[in-house]
Design an enzyme around this catalytic site. Structure first.
Site, PDB file in Angstrom:
ATOM      1  N   ARG A 238     -29.717 -43.410 -71.366  1.00  0.00           N
ATOM      2  CA  ARG A 238     -28.422 -43.211 -72.022  1.00  0.00           C
ATOM      3  C   ARG A 238     -27.501 -42.506 -71.041  1.00  0.00           C
ATOM      4  O   ARG A 238     -27.897 -41.537 -70.397  1.00  0.00           O
ATOM      5  CB  ARG A 238     -28.554 -42.452 -73.343  1.00  0.00           C
ATOM      6  N   HIS A 242     -27.666 -36.658 -75.739  1.00  0.00           N
ATOM      7  CA  HIS A 242     -28.331 -37.195 -76.940  1.00  0.00           C
ATOM      8  C   HIS A 242     -27.338 -37.462 -78.064  1.00  0.00           C
ATOM      9  O   HIS A 242     -27.306 -38.527 -78.651  1.00  0.00           O
ATOM     10  CB  HIS A 242     -29.408 -36.210 -77.416  1.00  0.00           C
ATOM     11  N   TYR A 250     -30.198 -30.720 -69.041  1.00  0.00           N
ATOM     12  CA  TYR A 250     -31.626 -30.771 -68.688  1.00  0.00           C
ATOM     13  C   TYR A 250     -31.960 -31.963 -67.787  1.00  0.00           C
ATOM     14  O   TYR A 250     -33.069 -32.086 -67.311  1.00  0.00           O
ATOM     15  CB  TYR A 250     -32.467 -30.857 -69.983  1.00  0.00           C
TER      16      TYR A 250
HETATM   17  C1  LIG Z   1     -38.599 -37.675 -88.373  1.00  0.00           C
HETATM   18  C2  LIG Z   1     -37.547 -37.025 -87.519  1.00  0.00           C
HETATM   19  N1  LIG Z   1     -37.895 -36.033 -86.675  1.00  0.00           N
HETATM   20  C3  LIG Z   1     -36.952 -35.452 -85.896  1.00  0.00           C
HETATM   21  C4  LIG Z   1     -35.635 -35.853 -85.964  1.00  0.00           C
HETATM   22  C5  LIG Z   1     -34.572 -35.218 -85.044  1.00  0.00           C
HETATM   23  N2  LIG Z   1     -34.248 -36.203 -83.986  1.00  0.00           N
HETATM   24  C6  LIG Z   1     -33.151 -36.961 -84.077  1.00  0.00           C
HETATM   25  S1  LIG Z   1     -33.037 -38.024 -82.787  1.00  0.00           S
HETATM   26  C7  LIG Z   1     -34.433 -37.427 -82.083  1.00  0.00           C
HETATM   27  C8  LIG Z   1     -34.927 -37.954 -80.776  1.00  0.00           C
HETATM   28  C9  LIG Z   1     -35.329 -39.383 -80.849  1.00  0.00           C
HETATM   29  O1  LIG Z   1     -35.716 -39.817 -79.581  1.00  0.00           O
HETATM   30  P1  LIG Z   1     -36.000 -41.319 -79.283  1.00  0.00           P
HETATM   31  O2  LIG Z   1     -36.859 -41.891 -80.347  1.00  0.00           O
HETATM   32  O3  LIG Z   1     -36.514 -41.415 -77.891  1.00  0.00           O
HETATM   33  O4  LIG Z   1     -34.573 -42.022 -79.409  1.00  0.00           O
HETATM   34  P2  LIG Z   1     -33.252 -41.768 -78.511  1.00  0.00           P
HETATM   35  O5  LIG Z   1     -32.469 -40.696 -79.193  1.00  0.00           O
HETATM   36  O6  LIG Z   1     -33.695 -41.374 -77.153  1.00  0.00           O
HETATM   37  O7  LIG Z   1     -32.534 -43.070 -78.517  1.00  0.00           O
HETATM   38  C10 LIG Z   1     -34.983 -36.415 -82.863  1.00  0.00           C
HETATM   39  C11 LIG Z   1     -36.228 -35.675 -82.528  1.00  0.00           C
HETATM   40  C12 LIG Z   1     -35.304 -36.867 -86.878  1.00  0.00           C
HETATM   41  N3  LIG Z   1     -34.065 -37.329 -87.005  1.00  0.00           N
HETATM   42  N4  LIG Z   1     -36.283 -37.463 -87.625  1.00  0.00           N
END
Ligand SMILES: Cc1ncc(C[n+]2csc(CCOP(=O)(O)OP(=O)(O)O)c2C)c(N)n1
Ligand SMILES: [Mg+2]
Length: 326
Positions: A238, A242, A250
């Protein structure tokens, strides 16, 4: 390689996603977007490479980073932007926002803010296809972080044993929020996990739209032929943090620079010019047109009204008749 018209369509969609995300970023800065946003810029080749293999009646299941998936599946840009701005003309009448867009008319079964939650939903969609005996497929987008959730194991295992027509697309952008993949995963390739379910697993360059397209094409054929699911891991990045408030401090500067050099939109344009599909002037024209399309989506969305407070509970609960008739 897809034919010329298809290549141009793919490039156009990638441009639209990029400009759309730039606009969302800008509008957020003007306080016009309620809630937060997760931008897809840098990952366009995944959504477009996958969705360019899908028919309108095929399904996709999206994530919190879902604007690109919607646009790639053919969503209306105005209605998508209106939803993000909380307007009445949006896909969910402004009540869902960025992370809850759905449009069953184009097979977009919905985004979800719950990480990993889309995976079993995709298997459910695959089961529905199998029971109805159609040749549709369901493609499920999720991140590297989501692949560490229990839902990944349960959803893919079930799809594998029942040979469901699902394409599991892991968008491995190296981070889950601020957590680097190597800290939370003892393996390098999410695709290796496919072996545990007895299904094919491939890792592809997720910033190369044609590589994603080819991998998905084989997976879609497999799914339509009743041979079951495939796991495709797309290595991507990305370009922003985030979510809107994350400056992504980071990430090592050199890493960011290296990935910016692999920008999927620029790479695809260069490829199309090199192989004479487009001239520089034609590419420039497509870019201008994509910008105009996004500008009119923004105009539509910003000029649209907000829903009225008294509409808040509409569409939230099933009507009594339909609830009892089930
Ligand atoms: C079940 C759950 N745990 C934690 C979160 C908080 N959270 C939102 S996005 C995220 C990271 C997701 O990472 P990834 O699956 O790699 O997707 P990316 O954001 O990198 O596209 C987290 C931990 C959430 N929304 N749902
Ligand atoms: Mg990630």
């Amino acid at each position: 390689m897809p034919e010329k018209t298809k290549l141009i369509e793919m490039y156009t969609r990638m441009l639209q996603i990029r400009y759309f995300e730039e606009k969302v970023f800008e509008l957020y800065g003007q306080n016009l977007v309620p809630g937060t946003i997760h931008l897809y810029a840098g990952e366009e080749a995944v959504a477009v490479g996958v969705c360019s293999n899908l028919r309108r009646d095929d399904y996709i299941i999206s994530t919190h980073r879902g604007h690109g998936h919607c646009i790639a599946k053919g969503a209306d840009l105005g209605k998508t932007m209106a939803e993000i701005l909380g307007k009445k003309t949006g896909y969910c009448k402004g009540k869902g926002g960025s992370m809850h867009i759905a449009d069953f008319n184009i097979g977009m079964l919905g985004a979800t803010a719950v990480v990993g939650a889309g995976i079993p939903i995709a298997s459910g969609a695959g089961l529905s296809i199998k029971l109805r005996g159609t040749d549709q497929v369901a493609a499920c987008f999720f991140g590297d972080g989501a692949s560490n959730q229990g839902t990944f194991h349960e959803g893919i295992n079930m799809a594998a044993i029942w040979k469901l027509p699902v394409i599991f697309v892991c968008e491995n952008n190296l981070y889950a929020m601020g957590t680097r993949q190597s800290i939370v995963m003892a393996i390098e390739n999410v695709a290796d996990r496919a072996a545990a379910y007895g299904i094919p697993g491939l890792s592809v360059d997720g910033n190369d739209v044609l590589a994603v397209y080819e991998a998905t094409s084989a997976a879609v054929n497999r799914a339509r032929n009743g041979e079951g699911p495939t796991l495709i891991e797309c290595k991507t990045y990305r370009q922003k943090g985030h979510s809107r408030f994350d400056p992504a401090a980071y990430r090592p500067k050199a890493e960011v620079e290296e990935w910016l050099k692999k920008d999927p939109v620029i790479r695809f344009k260069n490829k199309l010019v090199e192989n004479s599909t487009l001239t520089e002037q034609e590419a420039e024209k497509l870019s201008r047109e994509a910008k105009e399309t996004v500008e009119s989506a923004v105009k539509f969305a910003t000029e649209s009204p907000f829903p009225q407070p008294e509409e808040a509970l509409e569409d939230v609960y099933a009507k009594k008749e339909s609830a009892t008739s089930k």
